[in-house]
Write an enzyme that holds these catalytic residues in place. Structure first.
Site, PDB file in Angstrom:
ATOM      1  N   ALA A  63       0.864  -1.172   0.000  1.00 52.72           N
ATOM      2  CA  ALA A  63       0.000   0.000   0.000  1.00 52.72           C
ATOM      3  C   ALA A  63       0.906   1.229   0.000  1.00 52.72           C
ATOM      4  CB  ALA A  63      -0.891  -0.016   1.231  1.00 52.72           C
ATOM      5  N   GLY A 108       0.609  -4.878   0.998  1.00 53.19           N
ATOM      6  CA  GLY A 108      -0.567  -4.965   0.125  1.00 53.19           C
ATOM      7  C   GLY A 108      -0.305  -5.749  -1.154  1.00 53.19           C
ATOM      8  N   GLU A 111      -0.663  -9.267  -0.194  1.00 53.59           N
ATOM      9  CA  GLU A 111      -2.090  -9.457   0.114  1.00 53.59           C
ATOM     10  C   GLU A 111      -2.941  -9.543  -1.152  1.00 53.59           C
ATOM     11  OE1 GLU A 111      -1.897  -6.068   2.786  1.00 53.59           O
ATOM     12  OE2 GLU A 111      -2.668  -7.297   4.414  1.00 53.59           O
ATOM     13  N   GLU A 131       4.547  -4.852   7.649  1.00 52.30           N
ATOM     14  CA  GLU A 131       3.803  -3.766   8.290  1.00 52.30           C
ATOM     15  C   GLU A 131       4.226  -3.450   9.720  1.00 52.30           C
ATOM     16  OE1 GLU A 131       2.472  -6.121   6.429  1.00 52.30           O
ATOM     17  OE2 GLU A 131       1.066  -5.228   5.019  1.00 52.30           O
TER      18      GLU A 131
HETATM   19  N1  DAK Z   1       4.569   3.137  -1.028  1.00 56.83           N
HETATM   20  C1  DAK Z   1       4.948   4.281  -1.661  1.00 56.83           C
HETATM   21  N2  DAK Z   1       6.069   4.381  -2.396  1.00 56.83           N
HETATM   22  C2  DAK Z   1       6.834   3.299  -2.509  1.00 56.83           C
HETATM   23  C3  DAK Z   1       6.512   2.063  -1.879  1.00 56.83           C
HETATM   24  C4  DAK Z   1       5.303   2.012  -1.113  1.00 56.83           C
HETATM   25  N3  DAK Z   1       4.889   0.897  -0.504  1.00 56.83           N
HETATM   26  N4  DAK Z   1       7.486   1.169  -2.163  1.00 56.83           N
HETATM   27  C5  DAK Z   1       8.379   1.817  -2.963  1.00 56.83           C
HETATM   28  N5  DAK Z   1       7.991   3.078  -3.167  1.00 56.83           N
HETATM   29  C6  DAK Z   1       8.675   4.110  -3.954  1.00 56.83           C
HETATM   30  C7  DAK Z   1       9.910   4.646  -3.207  1.00 56.83           C
HETATM   31  O1  DAK Z   1       9.532   5.617  -2.274  1.00 56.83           O
HETATM   32  C8  DAK Z   1      10.726   5.189  -4.354  1.00 56.83           C
HETATM   33  O2  DAK Z   1      10.166   6.417  -4.737  1.00 56.83           O
HETATM   34  P1  DAK Z   1      11.145   7.690  -5.079  1.00 56.83           P
HETATM   35  O3  DAK Z   1      11.952   7.907  -3.852  1.00 56.83           O
HETATM   36  O4  DAK Z   1      11.945   7.221  -6.259  1.00 56.83           O
HETATM   37  O5  DAK Z   1      10.178   8.803  -5.385  1.00 56.83           O
HETATM   38  C9  DAK Z   1      10.431   4.212  -5.488  1.00 56.83           C
HETATM   39  O6  DAK Z   1       9.221   3.551  -5.133  1.00 56.83           O
HETATM   40  C10 DAK Z   1      11.514   3.170  -5.647  1.00 56.83           C
HETATM   41  O7  DAK Z   1      11.707   2.544  -4.386  1.00 56.83           O
HETATM   42  P2  DAK Z   1      13.175   2.395  -3.722  1.00 56.83           P
HETATM   43  O8  DAK Z   1      14.079   3.483  -4.149  1.00 56.83           O
HETATM   44  O9  DAK Z   1      12.955   2.183  -2.273  1.00 56.83           O
HETATM   45  O10 DAK Z   1      13.659   1.045  -4.428  1.00 56.83           O
HETATM   46  P3  DAK Z   1      14.659  -0.043  -3.847  1.00 56.83           P
HETATM   47  O11 DAK Z   1      14.967  -0.964  -4.967  1.00 56.83           O
HETATM   48  O12 DAK Z   1      15.801   0.614  -3.138  1.00 56.83           O
HETATM   49  O13 DAK Z   1      13.817  -0.830  -2.736  1.00 56.83           O
HETATM   50  C11 DAK Z   1      11.846  -1.954  -1.889  1.00 56.83           C
HETATM   51  C12 DAK Z   1      12.690  -1.593  -3.139  1.00 56.83           C
HETATM   52  C13 DAK Z   1      10.558  -2.626  -2.340  1.00 56.83           C
HETATM   53  C14 DAK Z   1      12.632  -2.949  -1.009  1.00 56.83           C
HETATM   54  C15 DAK Z   1      11.567  -0.667  -1.072  1.00 56.83           C
HETATM   55  O14 DAK Z   1      10.997   0.305  -1.967  1.00 56.83           O
HETATM   56  C16 DAK Z   1      10.618  -0.881   0.032  1.00 56.83           C
HETATM   57  O15 DAK Z   1      10.980  -1.399   1.092  1.00 56.83           O
HETATM   58  N6  DAK Z   1       9.365  -0.445  -0.166  1.00 56.83           N
HETATM   59  C17 DAK Z   1       8.354  -0.489   0.865  1.00 56.83           C
HETATM   60  C18 DAK Z   1       7.890  -1.898   1.030  1.00 56.83           C
HETATM   61  C19 DAK Z   1       6.870  -1.995   2.120  1.00 56.83           C
HETATM   62  O16 DAK Z   1       7.173  -1.782   3.307  1.00 56.83           O
HETATM   63  N7  DAK Z   1       5.700  -2.334   1.700  1.00 56.83           N
HETATM   64  C20 DAK Z   1       4.593  -2.543   2.635  1.00 56.83           C
HETATM   65  C21 DAK Z   1       3.869  -1.286   2.725  1.00 56.83           C
HETATM   66  S1  DAK Z   1       2.739  -1.408   4.076  1.00 56.83           S
HETATM   67  C22 DAK Z   1      -4.111  -0.883   6.297  1.00 56.83           C
HETATM   68  C23 DAK Z   1      -4.237  -0.932   4.924  1.00 56.83           C
HETATM   69  C24 DAK Z   1      -3.203  -1.429   4.179  1.00 56.83           C
HETATM   70  C25 DAK Z   1      -2.037  -1.812   4.784  1.00 56.83           C
HETATM   71  C26 DAK Z   1      -1.922  -1.753   6.140  1.00 56.83           C
HETATM   72  C27 DAK Z   1      -2.950  -1.300   6.894  1.00 56.83           C
HETATM   73  N8  DAK Z   1      -5.170  -0.351   7.082  1.00 56.83           N
HETATM   74  C28 DAK Z   1      -5.983   0.654   6.525  1.00 56.83           C
HETATM   75  C29 DAK Z   1      -5.356  -0.837   8.431  1.00 56.83           C
HETATM   76  C30 DAK Z   1      -0.959  -2.224   3.966  1.00 56.83           C
HETATM   77  C31 DAK Z   1       0.260  -1.867   4.318  1.00 56.83           C
HETATM   78  C32 DAK Z   1       1.363  -2.028   3.421  1.00 56.83           C
HETATM   79  O17 DAK Z   1       1.275  -2.509   2.328  1.00 56.83           O
END
Ligand code: DAK
Length: 258
Positions: A63, A108, A111, A131
């Site tokens: 997400a 997400g 998921e 998360e």
């Molecule tokens: N959201 C927004 N932007 C994201 C993103 C994300 N999840 N993942 C990557 N990006 C963006 C980065 O910010 C970066 O943008 P710029 O800085 O270039 O503008 C671009 O994508 C490239 O990412 P990186 O530079 O970080 O690329 P790397 O190869 O170095 O790393 C990575 C790739 C996938 C390991 C890293 O980007 C990363 O760790 N991303 C986040 C992964 C993550 O933590 N995903 C889970 C998100 S939490 C809920 C509803 C939904 C949810 C929870 C609760 N409720 C309403 C209760 C769901 C939660 C989630 O999904």
């Protein structure tokens, strides 16, 4: 559509989440477009869907953390519902949906893949529910679907420790059905989707419904769900063609979805 594309190849529809600048992360707009694309699928001419992400790095990196970062409790619940409604639509969609996971499937992303019927992935795929490292719980069904697919112990380990796993481990624990080189992933997804599409569509749909609904009830009720599904097939032309073809020792002349 800004972030989601749809292509039709014969009986197979391909839905691609296309927001490469953010590694295909799911913001509200992406969720709304996925919902709209699924609503517009022509179920007369489509027998299986493939869901994938654009590019070779990421399926869906979660997400959108930027969008979520300032949410209040109420807004958080509303965002969770928005995602959950879309994912449930995919899960209960009348025809099978195959997730072709072509890279990161985090939060997400993991998921949404779990709301699909079948997951296959590329060798560079990474799955995880990170998360708790962000101070939140999974919000789009991760706490529920991961445990159902890989078992409670493994799901709890992945979620509590925010452990990401690679493709080979995802295969080992049954999170994905197969792992392919990136260059072959879509070809293999299409091959599987076409194989499904060749079978009697009414029967395939009834199987999806019976498996999904049966998993939510006890075995006495579940088996009745199957009896009803089985019985309903005898009202179809395709059942007659399928069985007549066998008895007449010939190939099926193409199921009609009737
Ligand atoms: N959201 C927004 N932007 C994201 C993103 C994300 N999840 N993942 C990557 N990006 C963006 C980065 O910010 C970066 O943008 P710029 O800085 O270039 O503008 C671009 O994508 C490239 O990412 P990186 O530079 O970080 O690329 P790397 O190869 O170095 O790393 C990575 C790739 C996938 C390991 C890293 O980007 C990363 O760790 N991303 C986040 C992964 C993550 O933590 N995903 C889970 C998100 S939490 C809920 C509803 C939904 C949810 C929870 C609760 N409720 C309403 C209760 C769901 C939660 C989630 O999904």
């Amino acid at each position: 559509m800004e972030f989601v594309t749809y292509e039709q190849e014969g009986f197979v529809g391909i839905v691609t989440i296309n927001r490469p600048k953010a590694l295909n992360a799911l913001n509200s707009k992406v969720l709304e477009e996925i919902d709209e694309v699924f609503s517009n699928v022509n179920l007369e001419e489509t027998r299986a869907l493939i869901l994938t992400g654009a590019g070779e790095k990421s399926f869906v990196a979660g997400a959108d953390i930027g969008e979520m970062s300032t949410l209040t409790k109420e807004q958080g619940e509303a965002f969770g519902k928005k995602g959950n409604d879309v994912f449930r639509k995919i899960e209960t969609f009348p025809i099978p949906v195959i997730a072709a996971v072509n890279g990161f499937a985090l939060g997400g992303g993991c998921e949404i893949s779990m709301s699909c019927d079948i997951r296959i992935c590329s060798e560079n795929a990474v799955f995880g529910q990170p998360e708790v490292g962000l101070g939140i719980t999974p919000g789009f069904g991760g706490t529920q679907r991961l445990a159902r697919i890989v078992g409670v112990g493994k799901a709890k380990e992945m979620i509590y420790a925010a452990t990401n796993i690679k493709a080979d481990e995802a295969y080992r624990i049954g999170l994905v059905n197969a792992v392919y080189p990136q260059t072959e992933l879509m070809e293999m997804a299409k091959k599987l989707a076409n194989k499904i599409s060749k079978n009697a569509p009414i029967a395939v749909r009834a199987c999806k419904k019976a498996i999904n609904e049966g998993l939510d009830v006890d075995m006495d009720k579940a088996i009745v769900i199957e009896e009803k599904a089985f019985g309903s097939c005898f009202e179809s032309e395709d059942q007659r063609e399928g069985m007549n073809a066998f008895l007449e020792k010939r190939k099926v002349e193409g199921f009609k979805n009737r």
